[in-house]
Every structure is written in structure tokens, then in C-alpha cells.
Enzyme design. Structure first.
Site, PDB file in Angstrom:
ATOM      1  N   ASP A  67      -5.015   8.647   3.766  1.00  0.00           N
ATOM      2  CA  ASP A  67      -6.284   8.199   4.335  1.00  0.00           C
ATOM      3  C   ASP A  67      -6.173   7.872   5.818  1.00  0.00           C
ATOM      4  O   ASP A  67      -5.077   7.808   6.379  1.00  0.00           O
ATOM      5  CB  ASP A  67      -6.824   6.981   3.557  1.00  0.00           C
ATOM      6  CG  ASP A  67      -5.736   5.972   3.177  1.00  0.00           C
ATOM      7  OD1 ASP A  67      -4.645   6.018   3.776  1.00  0.00           O
ATOM      8  OD2 ASP A  67      -5.973   5.154   2.292  1.00  0.00           O
ATOM      9  N   ASN A 136      -7.831  -5.300  -5.192  1.00  0.00           N
ATOM     10  CA  ASN A 136      -9.046  -4.985  -5.964  1.00  0.00           C
ATOM     11  C   ASN A 136      -8.872  -3.722  -6.828  1.00  0.00           C
ATOM     12  O   ASN A 136      -9.833  -3.220  -7.395  1.00  0.00           O
ATOM     13  CB  ASN A 136     -10.248  -4.809  -5.029  1.00  0.00           C
ATOM     14  CG  ASN A 136     -10.093  -3.623  -4.086  1.00  0.00           C
ATOM     15  OD1 ASN A 136      -9.079  -2.917  -4.116  1.00  0.00           O
ATOM     16  ND2 ASN A 136     -11.087  -3.402  -3.240  1.00  0.00           N
ATOM     17  N   HIS A 138      -7.826  -0.723  -5.704  1.00  0.00           N
ATOM     18  CA  HIS A 138      -8.041   0.576  -5.042  1.00  0.00           C
ATOM     19  C   HIS A 138      -6.718   1.333  -4.881  1.00  0.00           C
ATOM     20  O   HIS A 138      -5.651   0.730  -4.783  1.00  0.00           O
ATOM     21  CB  HIS A 138      -8.795   0.442  -3.709  1.00  0.00           C
ATOM     22  CG  HIS A 138      -8.030  -0.112  -2.545  1.00  0.00           C
ATOM     23  ND1 HIS A 138      -8.642  -0.866  -1.568  1.00  0.00           N
ATOM     24  CD2 HIS A 138      -6.736  -0.036  -2.165  1.00  0.00           C
ATOM     25  CE1 HIS A 138      -7.770  -1.199  -0.647  1.00  0.00           C
ATOM     26  NE2 HIS A 138      -6.592  -0.711  -0.992  1.00  0.00           N
ATOM     27  N   GLU A 143     -12.296   2.764  -3.482  1.00  0.00           N
ATOM     28  CA  GLU A 143     -12.636   1.388  -3.794  1.00  0.00           C
ATOM     29  C   GLU A 143     -13.251   1.298  -5.195  1.00  0.00           C
ATOM     30  O   GLU A 143     -13.610   2.323  -5.786  1.00  0.00           O
ATOM     31  CB  GLU A 143     -13.649   0.880  -2.748  1.00  0.00           C
ATOM     32  CG  GLU A 143     -13.132   0.918  -1.319  1.00  0.00           C
ATOM     33  CD  GLU A 143     -12.116  -0.195  -1.010  1.00  0.00           C
ATOM     34  OE1 GLU A 143     -11.494  -0.740  -1.943  1.00  0.00           O
ATOM     35  OE2 GLU A 143     -11.938  -0.493   0.174  1.00  0.00           O
TER      36      GLU A 143
HETATM   37  C1  F6R Z   1      -2.905   2.990   2.557  1.00  0.00           C
HETATM   38  C2  F6R Z   1      -3.672   2.926   1.322  1.00  0.00           C
HETATM   39  C3  F6R Z   1      -4.059   1.629   0.687  1.00  0.00           C
HETATM   40  C4  F6R Z   1      -2.887   0.656   0.565  1.00  0.00           C
HETATM   41  C5  F6R Z   1      -3.321  -0.627  -0.139  1.00  0.00           C
HETATM   42  C6  F6R Z   1      -2.198  -1.631  -0.198  1.00  0.00           C
HETATM   43  O1  F6R Z   1      -2.669   4.319   2.944  1.00  0.00           O
HETATM   44  O2  F6R Z   1      -4.007   3.946   0.828  1.00  0.00           O
HETATM   45  O3  F6R Z   1      -4.586   1.891  -0.585  1.00  0.00           O
HETATM   46  O4  F6R Z   1      -1.853   1.283  -0.149  1.00  0.00           O
HETATM   47  O5  F6R Z   1      -4.416  -1.179   0.510  1.00  0.00           O
HETATM   48  O6  F6R Z   1      -1.890  -2.061   1.089  1.00  0.00           O
HETATM   49  P1  F6R Z   1      -0.635  -3.007   1.369  1.00  0.00           P
HETATM   50  O7  F6R Z   1       0.578  -2.216   1.053  1.00  0.00           O
HETATM   51  O8  F6R Z   1      -0.733  -3.335   2.833  1.00  0.00           O
HETATM   52  O9  F6R Z   1      -0.791  -4.196   0.480  1.00  0.00           O
END
Ligand code: F6R
Length: 250
Positions: A67, A136, A138, A143
Site C-alpha cells: 500500500d 482494528n 485491517h 479497513e
Molecule cells: C503497512 C500495512 C498496515 C500495517 C498495520 C500494522 O504496509 O499494510 O496494514 O501492517 O497497520 O502496522 P504496525 O506494524 O505499525 O503496527
């Protein structure tokens, strides 16, 4: 789905890097899907060490990132382009022609998303997709409420995600509202998934993902349906699981 519980973050990172490096050694021209965020940073550090000290060769590897924020240029310190080059790509011998990260500044986002899906397909599909998980539920920026069959597209970020991200930006108005993200269906097409989670703030997300009912309200739960998914987490992230495995690749 295999759940591997490691003692702490470093142990989790070494295990994850071992899974990635085994693939790169076995299939030097493999296709790897990368994630950003704080969780995979230790894994990337270990991959850099393996490259420097043990000659792990990334020169034929093709990469696709999950992303990118809409509206941030690659030079922006909070862009995922910047993150990937700073934290991994510039330290290993990846060929920049084989690196793919969604273009947050694409003029025609819809067209770009179609192109990205085609690129993945032409590369032969993703061999191993690395994932983090949001508190959450995702995965990538799919989301809660995301269609479980979705493809690469633009998504509005959840309030909780925006709040989590606010700490990285000086003003609230600068926090991105949209992202380009691989879809849940795109992720599920990868031949193998490697989901990482660390810390007690991810414990509920891991419990839902492993033991909860599959629901679009918790997109990560779809990982239960994948034919080859491994979750590598630390004790804190696994603390709410009722069934645990350990010792794999220790
Ligand atoms: C990032 C992504 C997000 C993160 C998620 C966890 O490329 O796709 O889904 O993997 O938000 O983020 P952290 O590792 O910072 O807790």
C-alpha cells in the site's frame, strides 16, 4: 494456518527473516510482497544482516508493496516508498527495476490499480506476502468492512488508523485520508502469507484472526481460509489465544 509464538520481538523477527531467506535461497527470482509499519522493521534488519554477512542475494527478487498513501510523493518521509528504501531496499542488492510500490501521486488512480494487478499477474503472482495487522483487524489498508474479494483500489482510511498515524505528521490536516491498497482478494492470491504481530496491543487482533468468525468487519480473519498462512507473533500478541503452538523454526 500455522501459528508460531516466539518469546519476544527479536525472536519473532529472526523467525520471519528465516522464512523469507529460505524462499530467496530456494527460488532466487521469487516474488515477495512487502509491508511497512513498525512490526516488520526487525525482520528487515535481519534480512539486511543476512545480505551483508551471509550473502543473501536479492538481485533477482521482484517486490510488490501492499500500500501507499494517496497524495504523498515518494520523497515524503512518511511515504511508504521512502520507508521501504530507507529501511530495506537501499541496504540490499535489490534491482530497482523489479521494485513495485503503489504510486500515491498517480494521476489516474483507477488505471494505476488495474496496472498494479496486471503487473503482479505478469510476474507470476506473489510467492510470499508479508503482512502486519492493524489493531482494528485491517490487513494492508483493507479497513473493517472491506470486501473479502477486493482487488487493488483506493480506500478511505478508518478513523482509528488516522488517529494511529497522526503521530507521524505535524498537523492533523496533513494526515492522509486515503490510500491505495492491495485488496483482500489480491493478498489471498499470494501463494504463501506471513503475518507478523508483536505486543499486547495486537493481542485482540490476533485472537480474532486465529479464533474468531470470518467476517469483513475483521478483514484479517480471512487468513484462516488461506492454504499456506503462517502467523509469527510474540508472547504478548499471542496472550489471548486459547490454543498455542511453539518451537517451529526455533
Ligand atoms: C503497512 C500495512 C498496515 C500495517 C498495520 C500494522 O504496509 O499494510 O496494514 O501492517 O497497520 O502496522 P504496525 O506494524 O505499525 O503496527
Amino acid at each position: 494456518m500455522l501459528v508460531v509464538v516466539k518469546s519476544d520481538y527479536d525472536d519473532m523477527s529472526r523467525t520471519a527473516a528465516q522464512i523469507v531467506s529460505e524462499l530467496v535461497r530456494k527460488k532466487p527470482d521469487c516474488v515477495i510482497g512487502f509491508a511497512t509499519g513498525s512490526t516488520p522493521l526487525g525482520t528487515y534488519k535481519e534480512l539486511i544482516r543476512l545480505h551483508r554477512e551471509e550473502g543473501l542475494d536479492f538481485s533477482k527478487v521482484t517486490t510488490f508493496n501492499l500500500d501507499e498513501y494517496v497524495g504523498l510523493p515518494p520523497s515524503h518521509p512518511q511515504s511508504y516508498h521512502y520507508f521501504m528504501w530507507e529501511n530495506l531496499f537501499k541496504h540490499i542488492n535489490v534491482d530497482k527495476r523489479f521494485v513495485h510500490i503503489p504510486q500515491g501521486m498517480a494521476n489516474d488512480v483507477e488505471l494505476f490499480c488495474e496496472w498494479y494487478e496486471e503487473k503482479i499477474e505478469k510476474a507470476g503472482g506473489i510467492d510470499l506476502q508479508i503482512l502486519g495487522i492493524g489493531a482494528n483487524g485491517h490487513i494492508a489498508f483493507n479497513e473493517p468492512g472491506s470486501s473479502l474479494g477486493s482487488r487493488t483500489r483506493i480506500k478511505t482510511l478508518d478513523e482509528l488508523t488516522k488517529r494511529d498515524n497522526a503521530r507521524f505528521f505535524e498537523k492533523d490536516e496533513e494526515v492522509p485520508k486515503y490510500a491505495i491498497t492491495m485488496g483482500v482478494g489480491t493478498i489471498m492470491d499470494a501463494k504463501e502469507l506471513l503475518l507478523l504481530a508483536s505486543g499486547s496491543q495486537k493481542a485482540d487482533a490476533i485472537k480474532q484472526t486465529v479464533e474468531g468468525p470470518i467476517t469483513a468487519l475483521y478483514p484479517a480473519t480471512i487468513v484462516q481460509m488461506h492454504r499456506k498462512a503462517t502467523i509469527v507473533c510474540d508472547e504478548d500478541a499471542a496472550s489471548l489465544l486459547t490454543r498455542k503452538y511453539s518451537g517451529y523454526l526455533s
